[in-house]
Structures are given as structure tokens and as C-alpha cells.
Write a protein that holds these residues in place. Sequence first.
Motif, PDB file in Angstrom:
ATOM      1  N   GLY A 137      17.556   0.882 -42.611  1.00 40.71           N
ATOM      2  CA  GLY A 137      16.933  -0.272 -41.966  1.00 40.71           C
ATOM      3  C   GLY A 137      17.955  -1.238 -41.405  1.00 40.71           C
ATOM      4  N   ALA A 138      19.244  -0.915 -41.583  1.00 38.32           N
ATOM      5  CA  ALA A 138      20.305  -1.805 -41.101  1.00 38.32           C
ATOM      6  C   ALA A 138      20.299  -1.917 -39.582  1.00 38.32           C
ATOM      7  CB  ALA A 138      21.664  -1.298 -41.580  1.00 38.32           C
ATOM      8  N   ALA A 139      20.000  -0.807 -38.897  1.00 38.42           N
ATOM      9  CA  ALA A 139      19.974  -0.832 -37.429  1.00 38.42           C
ATOM     10  C   ALA A 139      18.903  -1.790 -36.925  1.00 38.42           C
ATOM     11  CB  ALA A 139      19.745   0.573 -36.880  1.00 38.42           C
ATOM     12  N   ALA A 140      17.736  -1.771 -37.573  1.00 37.71           N
ATOM     13  CA  ALA A 140      16.653  -2.672 -37.173  1.00 37.71           C
ATOM     14  C   ALA A 140      17.046  -4.132 -37.412  1.00 37.71           C
ATOM     15  CB  ALA A 140      15.380  -2.332 -37.954  1.00 37.71           C
ATOM     16  N   ARG A 141      17.714  -4.406 -38.521  1.00 37.28           N
ATOM     17  CA  ARG A 141      18.191  -5.762 -38.807  1.00 37.28           C
ATOM     18  C   ARG A 141      19.198  -6.221 -37.741  1.00 37.28           C
ATOM     19  NH1 ARG A 141      19.475  -8.448 -43.734  1.00 37.28           N
ATOM     20  NH2 ARG A 141      17.781  -8.353 -45.233  1.00 37.28           N
ATOM     21  N   GLN A 142      20.088  -5.314 -37.357  1.00 38.38           N
ATOM     22  CA  GLN A 142      21.107  -5.660 -36.375  1.00 38.38           C
ATOM     23  C   GLN A 142      20.475  -6.003 -35.021  1.00 38.38           C
ATOM     24  OE1 GLN A 142      24.220  -2.739 -36.043  1.00 38.38           O
ATOM     25  NE2 GLN A 142      25.103  -3.671 -34.221  1.00 38.38           N
ATOM     26  N   VAL A 143      19.490  -5.213 -34.618  1.00 40.11           N
ATOM     27  CA  VAL A 143      18.788  -5.477 -33.360  1.00 40.11           C
ATOM     28  C   VAL A 143      18.075  -6.821 -33.414  1.00 40.11           C
ATOM     29  CG1 VAL A 143      16.883  -4.723 -31.884  1.00 40.11           C
ATOM     30  CG2 VAL A 143      18.530  -3.047 -32.731  1.00 40.11           C
ATOM     31  N   ALA A 144      17.430  -7.105 -34.552  1.00 43.17           N
ATOM     32  CA  ALA A 144      16.693  -8.359 -34.697  1.00 43.17           C
ATOM     33  C   ALA A 144      17.616  -9.580 -34.659  1.00 43.17           C
ATOM     34  CB  ALA A 144      15.904  -8.343 -36.010  1.00 43.17           C
ATOM     35  N   ALA A 145      18.814  -9.430 -35.190  1.00 43.69           N
ATOM     36  CA  ALA A 145      19.763 -10.560 -35.223  1.00 43.69           C
ATOM     37  C   ALA A 145      20.337 -10.863 -33.850  1.00 43.69           C
ATOM     38  CB  ALA A 145      20.887 -10.256 -36.208  1.00 43.69           C
ATOM     39  N   GLY A 146      20.376  -9.850 -32.993  1.00 46.58           N
ATOM     40  CA  GLY A 146      20.885 -10.055 -31.644  1.00 46.58           C
ATOM     41  C   GLY A 146      22.378  -9.807 -31.537  1.00 46.58           C
ATOM     42  N   PRO A 147      22.857  -9.539 -30.339  1.00 47.86           N
ATOM     43  CA  PRO A 147      24.282  -9.262 -30.136  1.00 47.86           C
ATOM     44  C   PRO A 147      25.148 -10.481 -30.447  1.00 47.86           C
ATOM     45  CG  PRO A 147      23.156  -9.541 -28.029  1.00 47.86           C
ATOM     46  CD  PRO A 147      22.091  -9.507 -29.077  1.00 47.86           C
ATOM     47  N   GLY A 148      26.302 -10.215 -31.014  1.00 47.29           N
ATOM     48  CA  GLY A 148      27.249 -11.295 -31.294  1.00 47.29           C
ATOM     49  C   GLY A 148      27.083 -11.975 -32.626  1.00 47.29           C
ATOM     50  N   TYR A 149      26.041 -11.612 -33.381  1.00 44.46           N
ATOM     51  CA  TYR A 149      25.800 -12.285 -34.653  1.00 44.46           C
ATOM     52  C   TYR A 149      26.947 -12.037 -35.632  1.00 44.46           C
ATOM     53  CZ  TYR A 149      23.540 -13.683 -39.018  1.00 44.46           C
ATOM     54  OH  TYR A 149      23.255 -14.284 -40.219  1.00 44.46           O
TER      55      TYR A 149
END
Length: 204
Positions: free
Chosen positions: A89-101
Motif C-alpha cells: 500500500g506504500a505506492a498508494a500512499r506515495q501517490v496520495a501525498a503528491g510529488p516532492g513530499y
Amino acid sequence: MWLTRSKQSLGSACQSRSKLLVPRTALSSGCSLVQARKMANAWKGVDMELVRSNEPLAIDPKRFQSLKFLVRKGIPYELRASQWHHMSGAAARQVAAGPGYYASLAQVKALSVNSLLTLNEELSPGVFMFRSHPLFKKQEGMDAVRRLLCAYVQHNPTGYFRGLAHIAGFLLIVMGLENEEHAFWVLATLLEDKLFGYCHGQAA
């Protein structure tokens, strides 16, 4: 160690995964070579799906049992980084946080003095268990684990605890320095979603 047999390329984006992976562990655990190859092909199908879609893996309930079987037999080392990133589920979290987070958090200078002292202690020789690993004998490896820990301290200030450096270091060993940001999101997902409240809130 893995036995490899060349297969037809599935495109330039997938060239690094265009070999059939047959784990020796599958053979030694009682699987025939044919069964091991079938398992390897099944894993390659899952991995190609991730490469083509470039989206977090959505597990269809009908596929869950067969996928669970594959996972329990062992994820091939070459695919482990991408599979951990998506299946956790890490990929989904990364997408939700947005680029550059992650980049915005991975700044050592942004830490408080107390946090910086704690991190330095955690990564010191005799404390950090992976200091003898080839990856962390190099400065770039130590810099990567330090950035990862800095980012997590700022991402979840109450979630940091002693020994976290060992988990971060292990993730970097498995996932590689080139996947540093992915390792961060796997770490966050592991601590906040998979371990529930066990680690959350423990003081450093």
C-alpha cells in the motif's frame, strides 16, 4: 542464488525483468523445475502488470488466493522492491501525498538539535547493526539512511522509536539506494498501517 533463462522481451520498459526467474529455494522445497518455472512466470505476470499500469496494484478478490500462494512461496529477490512497494500500500500512499513530499522532509538541517543527536547516536558504530554491510560502508549509503530517518521524524514526530534505523537500513538493503523514496513509504506503511499502534507513539 537464481537460475535464469532468457525469455522474449516485453518491451524496453521491461527489459530488466525479461528473464525467467527460478529460485533455488523453490526447487529445494520440493517443487519440480516445471512448477518452479510456472511460479516464476506467474510472478513475472504480476510484475509486468505493475510496469504497464504504473499505478498501485489493485488486488481483485478473485486473484487474492493465488497471489497469497505466490507470496508465501517467496517473492523473487529481483522483484521484491517493486512488489513490497505496491502490495504493502506504500505506492498508494506515495501517490496520495503528491510529488516532492519526501524531498521536502529529507532535510537534515530541518531537524531539531535533540532529534539530530538521537539520529547520530542511532547511526553510530556499535549501535547501527548494518555499519559493516557494504552498502553502509560508503558515505552515500549512510547519507541515504540518515535522510530516510530525517523524513520519518518530520512525517510522524510521535512515531519515531529507538531501533528504527535498523528497519530503515534493512529496507534500503533490499530495495536499493535508487529506490530510497519507495523505501521511505514502505517504512511509513509498515509502521502506521501494518503494525497498527504497536510502534506508534513510542518516544525516542
